[in-house]
Scaffold this motif. Structure first.
Motif, mmCIF file in Angstrom:
data_model
loop_
_atom_site.group_PDB
_atom_site.id
_atom_site.type_symbol
_atom_site.label_atom_id
_atom_site.label_comp_id
_atom_site.label_asym_id
_atom_site.label_seq_id
_atom_site.Cartn_x
_atom_site.Cartn_y
_atom_site.Cartn_z
ATOM 1 N N LYS A 110 0.849 -1.202 0.000
ATOM 2 C CA LYS A 110 0.000 0.000 0.000
ATOM 3 C C LYS A 110 0.878 1.242 0.000
ATOM 4 O O LYS A 110 0.532 2.255 -0.617
ATOM 5 C CB LYS A 110 -0.901 0.003 1.234
ATOM 6 C CG LYS A 110 -1.739 -1.280 1.315
ATOM 7 C CD LYS A 110 -3.203 -0.993 1.432
ATOM 8 C CE LYS A 110 -4.007 -2.244 1.552
ATOM 9 N NZ LYS A 110 -5.072 -2.413 0.598
ATOM 10 N N ALA A 139 -6.440 9.734 -0.622
ATOM 11 C CA ALA A 139 -6.447 10.224 0.760
ATOM 12 C C ALA A 139 -5.021 10.547 1.197
ATOM 13 O O ALA A 139 -4.082 9.838 0.831
ATOM 14 C CB ALA A 139 -7.033 9.144 1.668
ATOM 15 N N LYS A 184 -3.884 0.564 7.740
ATOM 16 C CA LYS A 184 -3.719 -0.498 6.731
ATOM 17 C C LYS A 184 -2.374 -1.201 6.870
ATOM 18 O O LYS A 184 -1.324 -0.537 6.887
ATOM 19 C CB LYS A 184 -3.782 0.099 5.314
ATOM 20 C CG LYS A 184 -5.098 0.779 4.996
ATOM 21 C CD LYS A 184 -5.161 1.252 3.553
ATOM 22 C CE LYS A 184 -6.553 1.799 3.243
ATOM 23 N NZ LYS A 184 -6.706 2.207 1.846
ATOM 24 N N ILE A 244 -10.864 0.169 10.021
ATOM 25 C CA ILE A 244 -11.383 1.533 10.150
ATOM 26 C C ILE A 244 -11.766 1.668 11.624
ATOM 27 O O ILE A 244 -12.819 1.186 12.039
ATOM 28 C CB ILE A 244 -12.628 1.754 9.253
ATOM 29 C CG1 ILE A 244 -12.405 1.219 7.831
ATOM 30 C CG2 ILE A 244 -13.086 3.208 9.282
ATOM 31 C CD1 ILE A 244 -11.656 2.086 6.883
ATOM 32 N N GLU A 297 -4.292 6.575 6.917
ATOM 33 C CA GLU A 297 -4.839 7.490 5.906
ATOM 34 C C GLU A 297 -5.943 8.376 6.453
ATOM 35 O O GLU A 297 -6.626 8.011 7.413
ATOM 36 C CB GLU A 297 -5.481 6.671 4.764
ATOM 37 C CG GLU A 297 -4.513 5.937 3.913
ATOM 38 C CD GLU A 297 -5.217 5.189 2.771
ATOM 39 O OE1 GLU A 297 -4.556 4.372 2.155
ATOM 40 O OE2 GLU A 297 -6.423 5.436 2.515
ATOM 41 N N TYR A 346 -9.645 9.668 6.413
ATOM 42 C CA TYR A 346 -10.879 8.932 6.151
ATOM 43 C C TYR A 346 -11.657 9.639 5.048
ATOM 44 O O TYR A 346 -11.943 10.825 5.136
ATOM 45 C CB TYR A 346 -11.714 8.866 7.444
ATOM 46 C CG TYR A 346 -12.999 8.119 7.289
ATOM 47 C CD1 TYR A 346 -12.994 6.724 7.185
ATOM 48 C CD2 TYR A 346 -14.227 8.780 7.259
ATOM 49 C CE1 TYR A 346 -14.181 6.029 7.038
ATOM 50 C CE2 TYR A 346 -15.414 8.078 7.120
ATOM 51 C CZ TYR A 346 -15.382 6.707 7.008
ATOM 52 O OH TYR A 346 -16.550 6.014 6.871
ATOM 53 N N LEU A 347 -11.966 8.897 3.998
ATOM 54 C CA LEU A 347 -12.713 9.471 2.871
ATOM 55 C C LEU A 347 -14.185 9.110 2.991
ATOM 56 O O LEU A 347 -14.523 8.011 3.425
ATOM 57 C CB LEU A 347 -12.198 8.900 1.536
ATOM 58 C CG LEU A 347 -10.742 9.168 1.165
ATOM 59 C CD1 LEU A 347 -10.400 8.444 -0.138
ATOM 60 C CD2 LEU A 347 -10.486 10.667 1.006
ATOM 61 N N MET A 376 -13.272 6.157 -4.346
ATOM 62 C CA MET A 376 -14.294 6.780 -3.506
ATOM 63 C C MET A 376 -14.767 8.013 -4.262
ATOM 64 O O MET A 376 -13.959 8.878 -4.607
ATOM 65 C CB MET A 376 -13.709 7.171 -2.149
ATOM 66 C CG MET A 376 -14.742 7.698 -1.188
ATOM 67 S SD MET A 376 -15.855 6.391 -0.593
ATOM 68 C CE MET A 376 -14.911 5.712 0.767
ATOM 69 N N ILE A 384 -8.796 4.776 -3.738
ATOM 70 C CA ILE A 384 -8.621 4.139 -2.421
ATOM 71 C C ILE A 384 -7.474 3.140 -2.508
ATOM 72 O O ILE A 384 -6.638 3.053 -1.624
ATOM 73 C CB ILE A 384 -9.901 3.392 -1.977
ATOM 74 C CG1 ILE A 384 -11.071 4.346 -1.830
ATOM 75 C CG2 ILE A 384 -9.642 2.665 -0.672
ATOM 76 C CD1 ILE A 384 -12.357 3.646 -1.400
HETATM 77 P P1 AMP Z 1 -8.636 -1.396 0.605
HETATM 78 O O1 AMP Z 1 -8.232 -2.826 0.846
HETATM 79 O O2 AMP Z 1 -7.520 -0.432 0.649
HETATM 80 O O3 AMP Z 1 -9.557 -1.253 -0.580
HETATM 81 O O4 AMP Z 1 -9.622 -1.056 1.809
HETATM 82 C C1 AMP Z 1 -10.726 -1.860 2.134
HETATM 83 C C2 AMP Z 1 -11.935 -1.012 2.387
HETATM 84 O O5 AMP Z 1 -11.675 -0.095 3.442
HETATM 85 C C3 AMP Z 1 -12.321 -0.138 1.210
HETATM 86 O O6 AMP Z 1 -13.102 -0.831 0.298
HETATM 87 C C4 AMP Z 1 -13.060 0.981 1.898
HETATM 88 O O7 AMP Z 1 -14.387 0.575 2.217
HETATM 89 C C5 AMP Z 1 -12.315 1.158 3.187
HETATM 90 N N1 AMP Z 1 -11.289 2.203 3.072
HETATM 91 C C6 AMP Z 1 -10.009 2.051 2.695
HETATM 92 N N2 AMP Z 1 -9.348 3.226 2.698
HETATM 93 C C7 AMP Z 1 -10.239 4.154 3.100
HETATM 94 C C8 AMP Z 1 -10.170 5.562 3.326
HETATM 95 N N3 AMP Z 1 -9.032 6.245 3.168
HETATM 96 N N4 AMP Z 1 -11.295 6.197 3.741
HETATM 97 C C9 AMP Z 1 -12.437 5.512 3.928
HETATM 98 N N5 AMP Z 1 -12.571 4.183 3.755
HETATM 99 C C10 AMP Z 1 -11.488 3.504 3.341
#
Ligand code: AMP
Ligand code: GLY
Length: 437
Positions: free
Chosen positions: A103, A118, A143, A155, A185, A187-188, A273, A282
């Motif tokens: 990531k 983000a 993450k 989260i 990160e 929060y979006l 997002m 994201i």
């Molecule tokens: P990812 O594996 O990075 O896609 O993250 C898994 C899930 O976490 C995503 O599908 C989003 O629902 C949530 N998520 C990840 N990053 C963010 C962020 N910066 N803000 C809000 N939700 C996030």
């Protein structure tokens, strides 16, 4: 042409099924495959992560094209090894596969090329991170840097939850070395959507959109899963948004690959997002989504082999990719307990009862010989041995259907879901249910 597909889930079943429609493909192998893939390909008992075994098989069997489904062999560098062995391969090499495997790598890439995402900070020191909890306020997005089978994102709503997640990832190492580095990160907020794109060194072409349902229960309740169903096209997108994604995300991403010497050839899966100030990235995955692929490939009209071949040869710009106007819905049937612990080996009933024009893509299944007791005829128990299909994973089947409208596809999908059963079977009832505001 002889094609080898690496992987054994619903996505690989959909890819194999689609390739059977190509007049150029006369033999499909799948490693390791599953009980459903065995209907359209010859399954070979080599695991997707057994890179030496895959290379040996591909060379000995004179494979013309290998297609890699899952992220783990990609991150391990399977594409580099197959290419070294002289096998043409669809999928990003090890260097490019970092876009999913790290990531922090992706965040640095997005930052460097001014692609909206983000704000973030990365940490390798647990104490430093513990002192920084709440740096962006709450909810706090935490993450694990590396691959964690889709479970590496927390989260945290409160400081206590954040500290717990950090202790688990960095202290207890629940994700092993994937948690050695942590990305925090901003929060979006907004609506989530994903976009799958074919990419070669000169061109990036988005596929038709699909909307995934990540949570286990209806109404987006409960823990995250690998994906409980999809519909395509997604109603989140419109022409204006697609144009913004093209200029603000796709074009700078391709230019970024070129500037950084990332010779990406494969599928780029962009998690987005869509907020008030526009689309933001994201995450990147570097493979077909599962179960997005099951809905999307049902709508593909172009020969998939031609697309794969063009991507590998950097000739994607020459292919005119056509899609059906029909709508697709795919409903995932999962084992009881998933995404937590679940039992395997439950007999699946009804596979031969589904309608002809419905695809049942197998995700976690295998064939087994079982002794079935037929009763007692007075002289003794009568039993016979028969081959049955049993559950062998968290996500078991994907029932995928086309219709003239989302509603028609959805109705047909659920009519057929009801013909299938196994002990503990669970699914979401709201897949493809479009809530119009
Ligand atoms: P990812 O594996 O990075 O896609 O993250 C898994 C899930 O976490 C995503 O599908 C989003 O629902 C949530 N998520 C990840 N990053 C963010 C962020 N910066 N803000 C809000 N939700 C996030
Ligand atoms: N359905 C989400 C994924 O394939 O990662």
């Amino acid at each position: 042409m002889k094609v080898l597909i690496v992987g054994g889930g619903g996505r690989e079943h959909a890819i194999a099924w689609k390739l059977t429609q190509s007049p150029k493909v006369n033999k499909i192998y799948c490693a390791p495959g599953n009980a459903g893939i065995a209907d359209v390909a010859e399954c070979i008992a080599v695991k997707a992560e057994d890179i030496d075994g895959i290379c040996k098989f591909a060379k000995e069997s004179e494979i013309d094209l290998a297609v890699i489904g899952p992220e783990v062999p990609l991150a391990m560098g399977i594409v580099d090894e197959l290419e070294k062995a002289g096998v043409k391969t669809f999928g990003p090499n090890k260097k490019c596969a970092q876009l999913e495997a790290s990531k922090a790598f992706t965040k640095a890439f997005l930052d460097r090329h001014n692609i909206p995402t983000a704000g973030y900070k990365e940490f390798t020191d647990k104490e430093k991170l513990l002192k920084s909890v709440g740096i962006y306020g709450y909810p706090m997005v935490i993450k694990a840097d590396g691959l964690a089978a889709g479970k590496g994102v927390v989260i945290a709503e409160t400081e206590a939850e954040a500290v717990k997640a950090i202790e688990e990832m960095m202290g207890e190492k629940v994700f092993g070395s994937a948690g050695d580095k942590i990305v925090v990160e901003e929060y979006l907020t907004g609506i989530e959507a994903s976009m799958l794109c074919f990419v070669d060194e000169h061109t990036i072409i988005p596929m038709e959109s699909a909307q995934d349902y990540k949570r286990i229960f209806d109404g987006d309740k409960g823990p995250n899963t690998g994906g409980m169903g999809t519909y395509s096209p997604s109603l989140v997108f419109n022409k204006d948004l697609e144009e913004r994604i093209r200029t603000e995300i796709l074009n700078p991403t391709l230019e970024g690959f070129q500037k950084d010497g990332l010779d990406f050839r494969g599928v780029l899966f962009i998690g987005l997002m869509i907020g008030e100030d526009g689309p933001k990235v994201i995450e990147f995955n570097n493979r077909f989504g599962d179960p997005e692929t099951q809905s999307v490939l049902l709508r593909l009209e172009t020969d998939l082999f031609d697309i794969f071949d063009a991507v590998v040869d950097n000739k994607l710009a020459d292919v005119n990719i056509k899609w059906s106007d029909q709508k697709a819905v795919c409903v995932v049937l999962a084992s009881g307990g998933y995404p937590g612990d679940y039992e395997k080996g439950k007999i699946i009933h009804g596979l031969n009862r589904v309608d002809q024009d419905v695809m049942v893509f197998h995700a976690g299944t295998k064939s087994e010989e079982r002794t079935v007791h037929m009763g007692d005829n007075g002289c003794g128990i009568i039993a016979k041995t028969e081959s049955v299909v049993v559950t062998d994973g968290g996500r078991v089947l994907g029932v995928a259907v086309l219709g003239d409208t989302h509603e028609e596809a959805r109705e047909k999908a659920f009519d057929n879901v009801k013909k299938l059963s196994f002990d503990g079977m669970q699914y979401r009832n709201d897949i493809g249910l479009i809530v119009r505001k």
